[in-house]
Design an enzyme around this catalytic site. Structure first.
Site, PDB file in Angstrom:
ATOM      1  N   GLN A  68       8.417  33.247  42.948  1.00 39.96           N
ATOM      2  CA  GLN A  68       7.439  32.189  43.038  1.00 39.96           C
ATOM      3  C   GLN A  68       6.780  32.281  44.254  1.00 39.96           C
ATOM      4  O   GLN A  68       5.728  31.951  44.493  1.00 39.96           O
ATOM      5  CB  GLN A  68       8.440  30.855  43.001  1.00 39.96           C
ATOM      6  CG  GLN A  68       8.482  30.416  41.408  1.00 39.96           C
ATOM      7  CD  GLN A  68       9.550  29.352  41.528  1.00 39.96           C
ATOM      8  OE1 GLN A  68      10.535  29.374  42.121  1.00 39.96           O
ATOM      9  NE2 GLN A  68       9.385  28.421  40.429  1.00 39.96           N
ATOM     10  N   GLU A  69       7.715  32.726  45.345  1.00 41.36           N
ATOM     11  CA  GLU A  69       7.138  32.981  46.712  1.00 41.36           C
ATOM     12  C   GLU A  69       5.913  34.034  46.709  1.00 41.36           C
ATOM     13  O   GLU A  69       4.890  33.703  47.228  1.00 41.36           O
ATOM     14  CB  GLU A  69       8.156  33.310  47.672  1.00 41.36           C
ATOM     15  CG  GLU A  69       8.180  32.942  48.921  1.00 41.36           C
ATOM     16  CD  GLU A  69       9.213  33.143  49.733  1.00 41.36           C
ATOM     17  OE1 GLU A  69      10.382  32.874  49.293  1.00 41.36           O
ATOM     18  OE2 GLU A  69       9.296  33.535  50.998  1.00 41.36           O
ATOM     19  N   GLY A  70       6.415  35.181  45.915  1.00 41.40           N
ATOM     20  CA  GLY A  70       5.179  36.049  45.821  1.00 41.40           C
ATOM     21  C   GLY A  70       3.972  35.494  45.259  1.00 41.40           C
ATOM     22  O   GLY A  70       3.010  36.100  45.796  1.00 41.40           O
TER      23      GLY A  70
END
Ligand SMILES: *[C@@H]1O[C@H](CO)[C@@H](O)[C@H](O)[C@H]1NC(C)=O
Ligand SMILES: *[C@@H]1O[C@H](CO)[C@@H](O)[C@H](O)[C@H]1NC(C)=O
Ligand SMILES: *[C@@H]1O[C@H](CO)[C@@H](O)[C@H](O)[C@H]1NC(C)=O
Ligand SMILES: *[C@@H]1O[C@H](CO)[C@@H](O)[C@H](O)[C@H]1NC(C)=O
Ligand SMILES: *[C@@H]1O[C@H](CO)[C@@H](O)[C@H](O)[C@H]1NC(C)=O
Length: 458
Positions: A170-172
């Site tokens: 998700q961060e990516g």
């Protein structure tokens, strides 16, 4: 729908005359239009409030978007932001207190967003590394406390998934949204987007847009694992993102693996004269150099074979390393933005200018710097790289060489391929941080039904 909103809604559907067409034109219709435009621009804005609950502190971001999803000013800046310390993970013993620690930030956000827009303003909190590591159900309890706080106390719109732990993928993917948003790429073909490689402490994330065909043929993953492809609709366009979090290939995790391979004897990635220890996730490794110091080729061998495992069997048509599907490459990966540790280290060793948001470099530049660093005596690192903090000095050869090998042997970049490294991107007269919160806001507002977005001003 009241009268004004109906008019504005209809106006939104007809192309507005540009201001140059308007200039000096005194006829009634345009005047009316002008009035309407004024109304439209004043009113059709949406806000988003995003909390970034990190390991050392919590930060709130408030963004204000116009109807085209461009950022508007808040005060003198392009966002409102403020932070508190410590982070939520410091409240494992008292989850309710942890949740309450966010109240000052919440109140600030409430005062920044016009009151009549509160009920339409999305409020989200994403927790990263710190909370992920807490034992037992501490993290769940803290997050439930935050959920209760948001539901009971805030006047913002809180959806069921408003409070969550953000994992690497998700961060990516949200970082990809931020980067491509800031460069003005969203809404364009996937071929015109930029890939993002984000090197953290524990993992490295690769995210880039692929063709529909590649997405359809992506390998399936085991239950419970993140799929390779994530679909996002942004500025009306659907993107298929290859996103993978390569666990234990982060900067610190790699140091640990490299040292583990020689634990108890001299390590060829360490600089002459260094003798210490390195601790990662509770495991302690000896870290001392051979009398002759670091050896570029021997260190390279350890990284390629013990860490990246470039010769591991590949069950797919194309792998990056360690038997992981590569996503096939393509136009969405031609231009890459390298963030986090890539940014810090290249800045610390003077490969890029620390006064600019981002810079262009090539993998070979990092290789050449690694050659130089690996030949140093430990005692000379401080004067050679004055920006490098003490904790990073023993590992400058290892870290540089790893970054180079990860790009070239891991992700298959050419030595002279131009990449962008940085921590931010110029947007209007500001620099927006290359991080996930803005992307989360852009995605959340993009995902709202158009009608709901338009009604924001009521
Ligand atoms: C919307 O426009 C009206 C008329 O221009 C104005 O009075 C009102 O304050 C505006 N609302 C917001 C939220 O800006
Ligand atoms: C918030 O609401 C939940 C359930 O609606 C309740 O259990 C909780 O005690 C409330 N918390 C506070 C701080 O008021
Ligand atoms: C590394 O070696 C030291 C002693 O040489 C030992 O105490 C330590 O447990 C070893 N670490 C690991 C993770 O094996
Ligand atoms: C490293 O330091 C430890 C004590 O701090 C010492 O016992 C050891 O012999 C040293 N190793 C080398 C290679 O200098
Ligand atoms: C795999 O990689 C090769 C060379 O790196 C490339 O020519 C080929 O198109 C790739 N295949 C797929 C299925 O992406």
């Amino acid at each position: 729908m009241d009268f004004i909103s109906l008019i504005t809604f209809l106006l939104f559907l007809t192309p507005a005359p540009s201001s140059s067409q308007n200039l000096g034109n005194k006829n009634n219709i345009v005047l009316t239009n002008r009035k309407m435009m004024f109304l439209k621009q004043e009113n059709l804005t949406s806000y988003a409030v995003i909390f970034d609950a990190g390991s050392t502190g919590s930060r709130v971001h408030v963004y204000n978007f116009d109807q085209n999803l461009n950022l508007l000013h808040i005060g003198n800046n392009i966002e409102f932001t403020d932070k508190i310390k410590p982070g939520l993970s410091a409240y494992a013993e008292n989850p309710e207190k942890g949740a309450k620690s966010l109240i000052p930030l919440l109140e600030e956000a409430e005062s920044v967003v016009p009151e009549n827009l509160h009920s339409k303003t999305l409020l989200k909190l994403g927790a990263t590394a710190g909370l992920r590591l807490l034992d037992g159900d501490s993290a769940d309890k803290i997050l439930q406390g935050v959920r209760d706080l948001f539901n009971n106390r805030s006047t913002f719109k809180v959806q069921s998934d408003a409070v969550s732990i953000i994992d690497g993928t998700q961060e990516g993917s949200y970082m990809w949204v931020t980067v491509n948003y800031a460069y003005g790429n969203l809404g364009k073909s996937y071929k015109n987007t930029m890939g993002v490689i984000d090197l953290g402490g524990g993992s490295v994330q690769m995210t880039y847009a692929v063709s529909k065909k590649t997405a359809q043929n992506a390998p399936k993953v085991a239950d419970g694992e993140d799929p390779y492809i994530k679909k996002l609709v942004l500025k009306g366009k659907q993107y298929d993102l290859y996103v993978h979090s390569y666990l234990s290939f982060g900067k610190e995790a790699t140091r640990a693996q490299v040292l583990k391979s020689t634990n108890g004897s001299a390590n060829p990635c360490l600089l002459a004269g260094f003798n210490g220890t390195f601790t990662y996730t509770g495991e302690k490794y000896t870290a001392f150099a051979s009398p002759s110091g670091a050896n570029f080729d021997k260190c390279k061998n350890i990284i390629l074979n013990k860490v990246l495992k470039v010769n591991a069997p590949c069950p797919y048509s194309n792998c990056t390393f360690g038997g992981i599907w590569s996503g096939g490459g393509g136009s969405g990966q031609k231009n890459l933005f390298a963030a986090s540790a890539f940014h810090y280290l290249t800045e610390d060793v003077g490969l890029v200018d620390q006064n600019v948001a981002n810079s262009k470099i090539h993998p070979v530049d990092i290789r050449n710097e690694a050659k130089r660093a690996c030949a140093l005596n430990f005692e000379d690192v401080k004067s050679t790289y004055p920006l490098l903090t003490e904790d990073k000095r023993p590992y400058v050869c290892l870290d540089l060489l790893y970054q180079h090998l990860l790009l070239v042997h891991g992700f298959g970049l050419k030595q002279k391929q131009e990449i962008t490294v940085g921590g931010g991107i110029q947007y209007q007269n500001y620099v927006v941080e290359a991080a996930w919160p803005l992307g989360t806001a852009v995605e959340a507002i993009s995902a709202l039904p158009k009608f709901e977005r338009l009604m924001y001003f009521i």
